[in-house]
Design an enzyme around this catalytic site. Structure first.
Site, short mmCIF file in Angstrom:
data_model
loop_
_atom_site.label_atom_id
_atom_site.label_comp_id
_atom_site.label_asym_id
_atom_site.label_seq_id
_atom_site.Cartn_x
_atom_site.Cartn_y
_atom_site.Cartn_z
N SER A 1 -83.56 -51.79 -3.24
CA SER A 1 -83.73 -50.96 -2.05
C SER A 1 -82.84 -49.72 -2.02
O SER A 1 -83.17 -48.74 -1.35
CB SER A 1 -83.47 -51.79 -0.79
OG SER A 1 -82.18 -52.38 -0.83
N ASP B 1 -77.79 -49.46 8.20
CA ASP B 1 -78.21 -50.76 8.72
C ASP B 1 -77.19 -51.81 8.28
O ASP B 1 -76.03 -51.47 8.05
CB ASP B 1 -79.64 -51.10 8.28
CG ASP B 1 -79.80 -51.20 6.76
OD1 ASP B 1 -78.78 -51.23 6.04
OD2 ASP B 1 -80.95 -51.26 6.29
N HIS C 1 -77.34 -51.07 3.88
CA HIS C 1 -77.55 -49.82 3.15
C HIS C 1 -76.73 -48.66 3.72
O HIS C 1 -76.62 -48.52 4.94
CB HIS C 1 -79.03 -49.45 3.17
CG HIS C 1 -79.91 -50.54 2.67
ND1 HIS C 1 -80.54 -51.44 3.51
CD2 HIS C 1 -80.24 -50.91 1.40
CE1 HIS C 1 -81.24 -52.31 2.79
NE2 HIS C 1 -81.07 -52.01 1.50
#
Length: 373
Positions: free
Chosen positions: A45, A337, A340
């Site tokens: 991600s 978040d 990240h």
């Protein structure tokens, strides 16, 4: 028979067409990146730019407040704005946005400047990320490059001529790998009994698998590779202790992996003649920011900027709540978040990856030196 034009003429023509048609946002000018025509991106991600949008899983970032500072809004990037790949594209003066492989439109001329295969929640191991649904593991990402992109790229660059081989095609492309963190967070440390494999043994296995995958990319033509470290996952909001502090067990795992990854740069180079590998220590870059946020203009190094979707509300406890709030000053937060980093931190990583001469940040050379080789 009329001789076929050399490879660089094919690429030059396609780049010219792309810029004239507005298909890509090319930045022209004299710079060290003339040897680089694009990049291929593999990982999780931290470097995913929208592949998970097209996969059946719960690891998605295609909604606000993700992309709140991105020019086109939510795109599948797990941050408020640009990720490290976008910012390196800016530094190298490539098109800003490398297309996501899973997007059905990523074919033909769109792949000339590279493709992004990264999948949020995925890992080096094939079973990592299965808890969230269908994600694309590193081995599958590389198969996608080999079986789908390479034949298309050969066709786009006129490789049917006898003087252009499959192995020569990616010589002028940068290959970036950013993976490994999920293999710890969402695999090893989630096992009911980790005593069946010690952390050292698990890491050795990860590194053996990663080494094999890198050598496979080399056999497919990769010559300039950037290996991104695991971030300090033990300091992310999803695992912070009360009172705030880092979970050192996770950080120790990350450091063990990163130390072996840096060593792999020296081990693989003589085994892969003509290759050059760069290790980017994003762990150390972020850790320094967390230790002294104010020195880099940050104010909050422990809390998520966005409102986290709780597990009781159907969220993950890690990702932003769909349509939830986000802090007003995103540039002051280290984390967007629960896991990240913000675009502001990604800027720090990309800047140092590209130009730092500090060996603890980038080793043995920086990306600017790599692309000029």
């Amino acid at each position: 028979m009329t001789p076929s034009p050399p490879l660089y003429k094919h690429i030059s023509l396609l780049i010219t067409i792309s810029c004239l048609t507005g298909l890509y946002c090319c930045v022209n000018g004299d710079n060290e990146s003339n040897n680089i025509h694009g990049m291929f991106v593999f990982g999780s991600s931290l470097v995913d730019n929208g592949n998970n949008n097209f996969l059946d899983n719960m690891a998605k970032a295609d909604y606000l407040p993700y992309g709140i500072d991105f020019p086109s809004g939510p795109s599948g990037r797990f941050t408020n704005g640009k990720n490290v790949i976008d910012l390196l594209c800016d530094q190298i003066r490539l098109p800003s946005y490398i297309p996501a492989f899973a997007n059905p439109s990523t074919k033909g001329r769109k792949i000339v400047h590279g493709v992004n295969y990264a999948s949020g929640a995925s890992g080096i191991l094939d079973d990592t990320g299965s808890i969230v649904g269908n994600v694309t593991s590193l081995s599958k990402q590389i198969r996608n490059f080999e079986e789908v992109t390479l034949p298309d790229l050969e066709e786009q660059l006129g490789s049917n001529s006898n003087n252009i081989s499959r192995e020569s095609l990616p010589n002028n492309y940068l290959f970036i790998l950013g993976t490994g963190g999920n293999d710890y967070s969402f695999n090893y440390f989630m096992r009911k009994n980790t005593s069946t494999a010690s952390l050292q043994a698990f890491t050795d296995n990860l590194m053996k698998s990663l080494s094999n995958q890198i050598q496979k990319l080399y056999n497919l033509g990769a010559r300039k590779l950037v290996l991104m470290s695991i971030n300090p996952i033990g300091c992310s909001p999803m695992v912070l202790t009360d009172p705030p502090g880092c979970l050192e067990g996770l950080n120790e795992a990350a450091q063990l992996f990163n130390a072996q990854l840096q060593s792999l740069v020296d081990v693989l180079k003589p085994q892969m003649p003509g290759s050059n590998l760069v290790f980017v220590n994003s762990y150390e870059i972020i850790r320094e920011i967390i230790r002294n946020p104010a020195s880099r203009g940050f104010k909050d190094a422990s809390n998520a900027c966005c409102e986290i979707g709780s597990v009781s509300e159907g969220g993950s406890g890690i990702l932003c709540k769909r349509g939830g709030d986000a802090c007003e000053d995103r540039t002051s937060h280290v984390f967007f978040d629960g896991l990240h980093p913000t675009e502001a931190v990604n800027v720090e990583i990309a800047d140092k990856a590209y130009a730092s001469n500090v060996k603890t940040e980038v080793y043995p050379i920086n990306v600017r030196q790599l692309v000029s080789l």
